[in-house]
Design a protein around this motif. Sequence first.
Motif, mmCIF file in Angstrom:
data_model
loop_
_atom_site.group_PDB
_atom_site.id
_atom_site.type_symbol
_atom_site.label_atom_id
_atom_site.label_comp_id
_atom_site.label_asym_id
_atom_site.label_seq_id
_atom_site.Cartn_x
_atom_site.Cartn_y
_atom_site.Cartn_z
ATOM 1 N N LEU A 85 21.538 -6.055 -11.751
ATOM 2 C CA LEU A 85 20.229 -6.578 -11.373
ATOM 3 C C LEU A 85 19.184 -5.493 -11.177
ATOM 4 C CD1 LEU A 85 21.224 -9.492 -9.006
ATOM 5 C CD2 LEU A 85 20.223 -9.644 -11.282
ATOM 6 N N LEU A 86 19.624 -4.282 -10.823
ATOM 7 C CA LEU A 86 18.659 -3.243 -10.487
ATOM 8 C C LEU A 86 17.666 -2.943 -11.612
ATOM 9 C CD1 LEU A 86 18.207 -1.825 -7.862
ATOM 10 C CD2 LEU A 86 19.529 0.124 -8.702
ATOM 11 N N PRO A 87 18.134 -2.698 -12.847
ATOM 12 C CA PRO A 87 17.160 -2.438 -13.916
ATOM 13 C C PRO A 87 16.219 -3.617 -14.149
ATOM 14 C CG PRO A 87 19.341 -1.779 -14.608
ATOM 15 C CD PRO A 87 19.516 -2.532 -13.329
ATOM 16 N N ILE A 88 16.750 -4.844 -13.995
ATOM 17 C CA ILE A 88 15.893 -6.011 -14.198
ATOM 18 C C ILE A 88 14.850 -6.073 -13.079
ATOM 19 C CG2 ILE A 88 15.827 -8.524 -14.359
ATOM 20 C CD1 ILE A 88 18.607 -8.460 -15.509
ATOM 21 N N TYR A 89 15.305 -5.789 -11.850
ATOM 22 C CA TYR A 89 14.367 -5.788 -10.736
ATOM 23 C C TYR A 89 13.265 -4.772 -11.001
ATOM 24 C CZ TYR A 89 12.140 -4.530 -6.425
ATOM 25 O OH TYR A 89 11.182 -4.241 -5.510
ATOM 26 N N TRP A 90 13.643 -3.613 -11.527
ATOM 27 C CA TRP A 90 12.650 -2.567 -11.764
ATOM 28 C C TRP A 90 11.596 -3.038 -12.768
ATOM 29 C CZ3 TRP A 90 11.772 0.954 -8.499
ATOM 30 C CH2 TRP A 90 10.949 2.040 -8.823
ATOM 31 N N LEU A 91 12.054 -3.767 -13.779
ATOM 32 C CA LEU A 91 11.112 -4.292 -14.778
ATOM 33 C C LEU A 91 10.149 -5.282 -14.114
ATOM 34 C CD1 LEU A 91 10.754 -4.246 -18.004
ATOM 35 C CD2 LEU A 91 11.759 -6.504 -17.897
ATOM 36 N N VAL A 92 10.698 -6.193 -13.298
ATOM 37 C CA VAL A 92 9.857 -7.184 -12.620
ATOM 38 C C VAL A 92 8.878 -6.472 -11.684
ATOM 39 C CG1 VAL A 92 9.883 -9.156 -11.044
ATOM 40 C CG2 VAL A 92 11.665 -8.926 -12.763
ATOM 41 N N ASN A 93 9.401 -5.497 -10.969
ATOM 42 C CA ASN A 93 8.594 -4.700 -10.054
ATOM 43 C C ASN A 93 7.399 -4.082 -10.785
ATOM 44 O OD1 ASN A 93 7.693 -2.946 -8.105
ATOM 45 N ND2 ASN A 93 9.440 -1.551 -8.246
ATOM 46 N N MET A 94 7.669 -3.460 -11.924
ATOM 47 C CA MET A 94 6.610 -2.815 -12.703
ATOM 48 C C MET A 94 5.557 -3.804 -13.166
ATOM 49 S SD MET A 94 7.247 0.334 -13.088
ATOM 50 C CE MET A 94 7.420 1.422 -14.443
ATOM 51 N N SER A 95 6.041 -5.035 -13.501
ATOM 52 C CA SER A 95 5.101 -5.980 -14.094
ATOM 53 C C SER A 95 4.061 -6.451 -13.085
ATOM 54 C CB SER A 95 5.867 -7.178 -14.666
ATOM 55 O OG SER A 95 6.363 -7.982 -13.631
ATOM 56 N N PHE A 96 4.348 -6.286 -11.792
ATOM 57 C CA PHE A 96 3.377 -6.708 -10.773
ATOM 58 C C PHE A 96 2.547 -5.548 -10.235
ATOM 59 C CE2 PHE A 96 6.409 -10.294 -10.463
ATOM 60 C CZ PHE A 96 5.507 -11.313 -10.694
ATOM 61 N N ILE A 105 1.652 2.599 -11.043
ATOM 62 C CA ILE A 105 2.858 2.985 -11.778
ATOM 63 C C ILE A 105 2.904 4.478 -12.019
ATOM 64 C CG2 ILE A 105 4.032 2.813 -14.004
ATOM 65 C CD1 ILE A 105 3.106 -0.096 -14.127
ATOM 66 N N VAL A 106 1.790 5.039 -12.506
ATOM 67 C CA VAL A 106 1.849 6.448 -12.888
ATOM 68 C C VAL A 106 1.602 7.395 -11.724
ATOM 69 C CG1 VAL A 106 1.319 6.148 -15.309
ATOM 70 C CG2 VAL A 106 -0.547 6.352 -13.673
ATOM 71 N N SER A 107 0.977 6.910 -10.644
ATOM 72 C CA SER A 107 0.637 7.864 -9.590
ATOM 73 C C SER A 107 1.751 8.022 -8.560
ATOM 74 C CB SER A 107 -0.662 7.447 -8.900
ATOM 75 O OG SER A 107 -0.486 6.186 -8.289
ATOM 76 N N THR A 108 2.326 6.906 -8.091
ATOM 77 C CA THR A 108 3.321 7.042 -7.037
ATOM 78 C C THR A 108 4.598 6.296 -7.391
ATOM 79 O OG1 THR A 108 2.293 5.150 -5.976
ATOM 80 C CG2 THR A 108 1.770 7.329 -5.067
ATOM 81 N N MET A 109 5.684 6.682 -6.724
ATOM 82 C CA MET A 109 6.956 6.005 -6.902
ATOM 83 C C MET A 109 7.106 5.005 -5.759
ATOM 84 S SD MET A 109 9.932 5.585 -8.355
ATOM 85 C CE MET A 109 9.570 6.663 -9.717
ATOM 86 N N THR A 110 6.942 3.711 -6.063
ATOM 87 C CA THR A 110 7.043 2.706 -5.001
ATOM 88 C C THR A 110 8.150 1.729 -5.341
ATOM 89 O OG1 THR A 110 5.257 1.569 -6.146
ATOM 90 C CG2 THR A 110 4.667 2.790 -4.160
ATOM 91 N N LEU A 111 8.919 1.348 -4.340
ATOM 92 C CA LEU A 111 10.068 0.477 -4.575
ATOM 93 C C LEU A 111 9.661 -0.978 -4.723
ATOM 94 C CD1 LEU A 111 12.775 2.044 -2.259
ATOM 95 C CD2 LEU A 111 12.551 2.225 -4.727
ATOM 96 N N TRP A 112 8.475 -1.335 -4.242
ATOM 97 C CA TRP A 112 7.949 -2.677 -4.488
ATOM 98 C C TRP A 112 6.447 -2.527 -4.673
ATOM 99 C CZ3 TRP A 112 9.671 -0.838 0.148
ATOM 100 C CH2 TRP A 112 8.738 -0.772 1.184
ATOM 101 N N PRO A 113 5.815 -3.461 -5.365
ATOM 102 C CA PRO A 113 4.376 -3.293 -5.623
ATOM 103 C C PRO A 113 3.566 -3.313 -4.324
ATOM 104 C CG PRO A 113 5.188 -5.365 -6.529
ATOM 105 C CD PRO A 113 6.369 -4.647 -6.006
#
Lengths: 300, 268
Positions: free
Chosen positions: B19-30, B36-44
Motif C-alpha cells: 500500500l505504501l507506494p500507492i499511498y505515495w501516489l495518492v498523496n502526491m496527487s493532492f 512536491i518539489v520544495s519539501t518532503m511531506t508525508l501528507w499534503p
Amino acid sequence: MDKTINQKAWFLVLPVFLVVAFSAVLPLMTVVNYSMQDTFGNNQFFWNGVGWFKELLDPSTDLGGRFLASLGRNLFFSAVILAIEVPLGIVVALSMPREGWTVAACLVILALPLLIPWNVVGTIWQIFGRPDIGLLGYVLNHLGFNYNYVSNEVDAWVTVIVMDVWHWTSLVALLCYAGLKSIPDAYYQAAQIDGASRWAVFKAIQLPKMNRVLLIAVLLRFMDSFMIYTEPFVVTGGGPGNSTTFVSIELVKIALGQFDLGKAAALSLVYNLIILIVCWVFYTVMTNAGSERPVKEGAA
Amino acid sequence: MHSIPGRRLIMGLFLIFLLLPIYWLVNMSFKTNAEIVSTMTLWPHTPTLQHYRRIFTDESWYSGYINSLEYVVINTVISIAVALPAAYAFSRYRFLGDKHLFFWLLSNRMAPAAVYALPFFNLYSAIGLFDTPWAVALAHCIFNVPLAVWILEGFVSGVPREIDETAFLDGYSFPRFFIKILVPLIASGIGVAAFFCFMFSWVELLLARTLTSVQAKPIAAIMTRTVSAAGMDWGLLAAAGVLTIIPGALVIWFVRNYIARGFALGRV
C-alpha cells in the motif's frame, strides 16, 4: 467424463479461430516476410535469406551482441524475481487470516497491484523511488545510501526487481492460497494426532497440495517476466546505459525506433520461438495436472 | 494448524509494502507542485484538487479515459461473444485438432506484445482502422480471447452434462438451450471472464500506444505528456495515475473469490 466426438463443434470454435487468426497469423506472416528481406527505404525490399538470423545469433555483430546481452539480462531478471516471489508468495499465502472480514480485505488489497495499468506501476515506482520527491529514495538517501536509480546501474536493477516483486508477488500468493484452501480439515486433524511438527505439516501436506498451482505460478511468472516491457521502460527507459534493457525493450527500439524491419522481424521470430517452447512445457504441465484432478478429489 | 507463527506480522508488513507506494501516489496527487518539489511531506499540507480539476475539465485529458474505456469495452464484448461457444465446444466435444487449437490459443496469450507492435501497425494502417478504438480492441483480442476461452471452459465443465441432455430431450434447440439455460448457469463465470478481459485490456500500454496517434489515444499514452520544458508536472501525473487505478479497485470486490482462478487461466 468422456467427451463425444463431434466435428460440428468446429462451427462453435470458428469465430474464435477467425478472430485470433486475424490478429495473430496475419501479422506473424508479415514478420516472417520482413525477416528474410532488407530495405533501403521507399518500400523497396531485397531478398536477404537467413542473413538476419545469422547476424542475430552471432555475438560479434552489433545486432547479435545486443540480442544476446538483453537475453542474458532478461533471463537473470526472471531468475531473480522467481527466487524472491515464489518463497515470499508461499509465506504470504500461509499468513492469510483464516476467517472473518479480514480474509476479503486481504484478498482485495493483495489483488490491487495486479489491476493497476502497467505504465502506472512504472509511474508509481518512478515517483516513489526518486531521491528528491519519493519517499523511498528520500529515506534511503537520508540513511546514508547513495541511492539513485537514474544514474546507478545497481540501483536501477534493485528498483526494477523490487517493483516486480511489488507488482506480482500477490499473484503467487493468491494462487497458493487457492491451493491451500482446497486442503480438507481432516488432513490437519490427522497430522495433529500424529503429532506432526509445523514444518512436517508444510512439507507433507501443504506443499504437495500446492504443487499444481505453484507450477502454474512459476510458469506464468516466467513468461510474463520474460516479456516485460512497460514497467522498466517507464522507470528506467532501459538505462542507465543499456543496463536494464530487456528483450522486449530492445525489440521495440529496433522495430519502432530505428525502423530496422528485417532485424526486428528476425529477433521477433527467435523470441517467439523461445516463448513457444516454454509455452508447450506449460501446456503439458497444465493438462497433465488437470487430468489428475478427479483422482485427487476421489482420494480426498 | 493452517498458519505459521507471526503470520499477522508478516501479513501486516506485506500489506504495508503493497500500500505504501500507492499511498505515495495518492498523496502526491493532492499536493501542489510547489509543495512536491520544495519539501518532503508525508501528507499534503495544503491539499488541493487542482490536478483532478484539470483532468476533468481539459478535454485532451478526459478524452483519454473515454478512449481507453471505449476499446476496453469493445474488446470485452467481442472476446466474450466469440469465446462462449468455443468454450462450450472445448468442454463438451472432441473434434479434429481440438488439442492443437487449444494450445495455439494459449501460445497467443503468451506471445510478447512487442513482437506484434510493428505488424499490427502495418495491418491496421492498411485496412484503415489505425487510430480507432477498433484497432486496439481487435489487437487486444490476441491475448483476451484465449484467456476468455480458457476461463469459460473451466466454468462450462463445472455444469453437469445431464443438464444439456435433459434440455435437448425437452425439445430445446441448441441456440435456445445456450441462451436460456447455459448462459444463466455460468453467469458468474462470464462475469469473471469479462472482468479479466476488461482488466488485461485496461493495463496494456504497448499495443494501445502503437495503434493510436490522436483520435483514439488512450489515457496511458496521454500520461507521458506531463513531461514538458518546465519539468515534470508530478501532481498531474499522480492524479492521472490514481484515476486509472479506480476502475480495477471498484470491481475487484465482486470477483475477489475468483481472482486466483482468473489469473491461473481458469485452471485452479
